[in-house]
Design an enzyme around this catalytic site. Structure first.
Site, mmCIF file in Angstrom:
data_model
loop_
_atom_site.group_PDB
_atom_site.id
_atom_site.type_symbol
_atom_site.label_atom_id
_atom_site.label_comp_id
_atom_site.label_asym_id
_atom_site.label_seq_id
_atom_site.Cartn_x
_atom_site.Cartn_y
_atom_site.Cartn_z
ATOM 1 N N LYS A 51 15.513 3.680 5.181
ATOM 2 C CA LYS A 51 14.758 4.496 6.131
ATOM 3 C C LYS A 51 15.586 4.792 7.376
ATOM 4 C CE LYS A 51 10.432 2.723 4.264
ATOM 5 N NZ LYS A 51 11.095 1.998 3.158
ATOM 6 N N GLU A 54 16.806 -5.709 12.290
ATOM 7 C CA GLU A 54 16.432 -6.583 11.177
ATOM 8 C C GLU A 54 16.500 -8.016 11.660
ATOM 9 O OE1 GLU A 54 15.265 -8.513 8.057
ATOM 10 O OE2 GLU A 54 15.181 -6.315 8.101
ATOM 11 N N CYS A 103 4.787 -1.553 0.945
ATOM 12 C CA CYS A 103 4.932 -1.330 -0.499
ATOM 13 C C CYS A 103 3.897 -2.171 -1.242
ATOM 14 C CB CYS A 103 6.353 -1.633 -0.975
ATOM 15 S SG CYS A 103 6.945 -3.291 -0.601
#
Length: 446
Positions: free
Chosen positions: A112, A130, A228
């Protein structure tokens, strides 16, 4: 696939008359995707002519892994990025203004980030974060390969970032950690870890992450929330939490009308991907807009004085000398020196006491009063920007040898770019008819 009984019961309630079709989708082929990096290539590629386009991403294709893989020069040059088809929808749906400030909060491995960075055309500022160090390193490598020059990669918690970037970003992507129900076909381990309690604990974590994201958003800015998973608890109920707590506005996502609506009253503007309806794994998206005022950002305050005398000045001087001989352009921005590594930030922001892996474009390293260009610099510019180029065809033996780490025979002297089909693969340095290989050892093919 041996699916948990409680999961099946929840999905029967969620899909209704389509439940049998949903279950049958687990016996169908997994769809793999590849996306063209529009920073490097604005047209289609002949190698993709036989591949079906992904309906919700104009740059995405269902990949043929027999002809395209991680050892292909198009991958090495950053022309292609392998990404699950459903995940491509997220960056497609994020609104982008001119020179925006965007945060990808849970960014690894980088699909992304690299997608939104390409859409930004290296303008504005992109902060890609992250929290897990190993995954942050992979993220940084992908940022480098794709050729992002406006991107800062951090390895921090959302809470720590929210303390620094309050009211700063125009848009934030939160691809939140989730129970992974949508990835059961690809990741069997997620099936073993699944439970109802796990989905509920994930929802708590997602709300905490979104609380921090909201603090960093400007008034009028957008959060693109995605997971997801199919779980209603982790999707629409989390969206409702943000609406109730912060009076956020749920917005229609332009360009994704081919996907399924969200479930429940008032959630029609959310988007879902079901594998029995679309050729992709399970995914959820919601675009939320901040309507309340935010505190003014302070990240530009307390700018440090320039590093004393000379370390930075010398590094910039050595780079400029290299630039004159090697590039057809002059790069400008905020030069920053970390140890012996010279970076070019897109703009100054205060990064003190944050764990930063990549501070904009890594220009190179200072070695014994010499400037040595970084691999990132070899990928940051169009091939015709580099003065000395050695060009080979896509499937040439020379390209294979270069990617293996071998030296090449050529009369070029000094630093030069090795290209395949016109796309930069990496640096070489020529002398006396031999070009020494500077392709990073960690990236070399066997």
């Amino acid at each position: 696939m041996n699916l948990p009984i409680e999961f099946c019961e929840r999905m029967r309630e969620l899909t209704g008359d389509e439940y049998d079709d949903f279950i049958k989708s687990y016996d169908t082929q997994i769809n793999k995707g590849v996306r063209i990096n529009t920073l490097k290539c604005s047209d289609s590629l002949p190698i993709l002519n036989s591949c079906e386009k992904i309906q919700w991403c104009e740059d995405g294709y269902y990949a043929d892994n027999l002809s395209i893989n991680g050892n292909h020069p198009y991958h090495a040059s950053g022309v292609l990025y392998f990404q699950e088809p459903s995940a491509m929808a997220v960056a497609c749906g994020m609104p982008i203004d001119e020179s925006p400030k965007i945060l990808d909060l849970c960014a690894a491995p980088g699909g992304k980030t690299t997608h939104i960075g390409a859409r930004m055309k290296n303008c504005g500022l992109l902060v890609s974060n992250e929290i897990i160090p190993k995954r942050a390193s992979i993220l940084s490598e992908n940022v480098e390969r794709i050729g992002l020059t406006n991107t800062i990669v951090t390895n921090e918690s959302p809470r720590k970032l929210s303390e620094r970037f309050e009211g700063f970003f125009d848009g934030i992507i939160v691809d939140a950690p989730c129970s992974g129900e949508g990835m059961f076909r690809k990741e069997p381990q997620a099936v073993e870890e699944w439970s109802v309690n796990h989905t509920l604990s994930c929802a708590v974590r997602q709300k905490n992450i979104l609380d921090d994201a909201y603090k960093m958003l400007k008034c009028g800015g957008y959060i693109m929330y995605s997971t997801c998973t199919f779980s209603y608890d982790e999707n629409e109920l989390v969206v409702q939490y943000m609406i109730d707590k912060y009076n956020m506005q749920l917005c229609h996502i332009d360009g994704l009308d081919m996907l399924s609506d969200g479930i429940g009253e008032g959630m029609q503007d959310c988007r879902r991907i079901f594998p029995h309806r679309n050729k992709g794994e399970g995914h959820f998206m919601a675009l939320l807009r901040r309507t309340e005022e935010s505190k003014p950002a302070k990240v530009h305050q307390k700018k440090k004085e320039k590093q004393k005398n000379t370390q930075l000045d010398l590094a910039v001087k050595l780079y400029r000398e290299f630039e004159t001989n090697a590039l057809n352009t002059k790069l400008d921005g905020e030069f920053v020196l970390f140890g012996d590594n010279l970076y070019l930030m897109p703009e100054y922001i205060n990064l003190d006491k944050l764990r930063v892996l990549r501070c904009g474009l890594h220009l190179g390293i200072i070695k014994r009063n010499r400037f040595e260009p970084s691999h990132a610099l070899s990928h940051a510019l169009p091939a015709d920007t580099y003065i000395n180029r050695i060009e080979f065809s896509l499937n040439s033996d020379e390209i294979k040898r270069y990617m293996h780490g071998e030296t090449l025979s050529n009369s070029t002297n000094g630093w030069c770019i090795i290209t395949a089909d016109g796309y930069s693969i990496g640096w070489g340095k020529g002398s006396n008819g031999i070009v020494k290989n500077h392709y990073p050892k960690a990236l070399r093919t066997l």
